[in-house]
Design an enzyme around this catalytic site. Structure first.
Site, PDB file in Angstrom:
ATOM      1  N   ASP A 282      12.552  18.972   3.182  1.00  0.00           N
ATOM      2  CA  ASP A 282      11.870  19.359   4.421  1.00  0.00           C
ATOM      3  C   ASP A 282      12.578  20.580   4.977  1.00  0.00           C
ATOM      4  O   ASP A 282      13.743  20.512   5.372  1.00  0.00           O
ATOM      5  CB  ASP A 282      11.899  18.211   5.432  1.00  0.00           C
ATOM      6  CG  ASP A 282      10.947  18.423   6.604  1.00  0.00           C
ATOM      7  OD1 ASP A 282      10.577  19.587   6.862  1.00  0.00           O
ATOM      8  OD2 ASP A 282      10.589  17.432   7.262  1.00  0.00           O
ATOM      9  N   ARG A 284      11.454  22.419   7.571  1.00  0.00           N
ATOM     10  CA  ARG A 284      10.964  22.751   8.905  1.00  0.00           C
ATOM     11  C   ARG A 284      12.092  22.881   9.926  1.00  0.00           C
ATOM     12  O   ARG A 284      13.123  22.227   9.816  1.00  0.00           O
ATOM     13  CB  ARG A 284       9.965  21.686   9.379  1.00  0.00           C
ATOM     14  CG  ARG A 284       8.644  21.729   8.651  1.00  0.00           C
ATOM     15  CD  ARG A 284       7.741  20.589   9.071  1.00  0.00           C
ATOM     16  NE  ARG A 284       8.273  19.286   8.663  1.00  0.00           N
ATOM     17  CZ  ARG A 284       7.652  18.129   8.875  1.00  0.00           C
ATOM     18  NH1 ARG A 284       6.495  18.120   9.515  1.00  0.00           N
ATOM     19  NH2 ARG A 284       8.182  17.002   8.447  1.00  0.00           N
TER      20      ARG A 284
END
Length: 350
Positions: A282, A284
């Site tokens: 991930d 983000r």
């Protein structure tokens, strides 16, 4: 402002197949390089350019056991005679692993500047490219940027509201859409304020852009149903906010997300697919979401999520999460394995 402009120019140059310099080291994206460009890049020095790959991609290539290194630390590969552009592309792109299963032998070398290498790979990710680069000292460059400016690009520090308008939806007739823009970002994020704002902490959903799920009805993920269910749940709560972040594919970009889909079709789960591509599971950054909430004057929220990482990320940015509210939507036969991976490997509380 100057640093953001430099980073934006470097991103554009990488996407066009042009060399860039981060600090004093030059880089050329393997994905967008052509034979002529690579030849010119090689001619800039006495020896041919080396290859820089991310730690995750290096682990797939069995390179991290050649020297002491963190699993996620970038790895420099010396340019052997057999590594031409075609071979380098096979090294960079895991979708080609089945066509080119036996790679090597490889010889690694110490990084001359680990912070610069990390920044260069982040620049490739910001450009939506595979994190794999040709590199050399004092090579040609169409754009130059400082490593520190790459690392702060897109963090949301200069985020501002640029437009807002009334937006009735099928979930609630009373709504307002708010657009945000930052000099240090190439994407524009939006918030949808649903209902009539009050004093109580709003029910907030952070939703990352998913073209395939949100717009095309993909059954491989649960994004589209989650978006609709979140808006319905926010409307039913009285009022709240949907933060729509332009971080496609957990921020690896649309093209790389489709590459991850190819790897999933080969039997890898979503986490391993991202790792084989050279990314974290991930990528983000939720600092942008925290800044959006600050601009909307909301310091305390109820967060609609199954992902404890979002709670921790917002709290680290100073947002008070008074309650985590679960969201149940989108399970089906086509995404059963995907949801199991989110639960078992990414910690989602499904």
């Amino acid at each position: 402002m100057t640093g953001a402009r430099d980073a934006a120019r470097a991103i554009d140059a990488l996407r066009r197949g042009w060399p860039v310099a981060v600090d004093e080291i030059s880089f050329l994206a393997i994905e967008t390089a052509d034979e002529e460009g690579l030849a010119a890049f090689d001619r800039a020095g006495a020896a041919r350019a080396s290859l820089l790959v991310s730690g995750n991609r290096a682990a797939v290539l069995k390179l991290t056991n050649q020297r002491a290194a963190l699993p996620t630390e970038p790895v420099l590969i010396k340019r052997s005679p057999w590594i031409d552009l075609e071979a380098a592309t096979a090294i960079a792109d895991p979708a080609l692993d089945l066509l080119h299963p036996l790679k090597g032998p490889f010889q690694t070398a110490p990084l001359c500047s680990p912070p610069t290498a990390v920044a260069a790979l982040r620049l490739a990710r910001l450009a939506g490219l595979l994190p794999a680069l040709f590199t050399r000292r004092e090579g040609p460059a169409e754009a130059r940027v400082a490593a520190a400016d790459v690392m702060t690009f897109g963090a949301g520090a200069d985020l501002r509201i640029v437009s807002r308008a009334r937006l009735p939806t099928r979930f609630a007739e009373k709504g307002e859409i708010v657009a945000f823009r930052a000099d240090g970002d190439t994407a524009e994020h939006v918030a949808l304020v649903v209902g009539t704002p009050g004093e109580a902490p709003p029910l907030v959903r952070i939703h990352s852009e998913c073209l395939t799920g949100d717009a095309l009805g993909s059954l491989k993920c649960d994004c589209g149903p989650q978006l609709a269910a979140a808006l319905a749940q926010i409307a039913a709560s009285g009022w709240g906010i949907l933060l729509y972040l332009r971080q496609e594919g957990r921020s690896i970009g649309l093209v790389n997300k489709l590459r991850a889909y190819q790897l999933q079709d080969q039997g890898f789960d979503t986490v391993d697919a991202n790792h084989r591509l050279g990314f974290q599971d991930d990528e983000r950054d939720f600092a942008v979401a925290a800044r959006m909430l600050a601009l909307l004057s909301r310091g305390a929220i109820r967060l609609l999520t199954n992902n404890p990482r979002k709670v921790a990320a917002l709290e680290a940015e100073g947002v008070e999460v008074v309650e985590r509210v679960p969201l149940k939507a989108g399970a089906g036969a086509h995404n059963e394995a995907y949801l199991a991976t989110k639960r078992d490997r990414s910690g989602h509380q499904l």
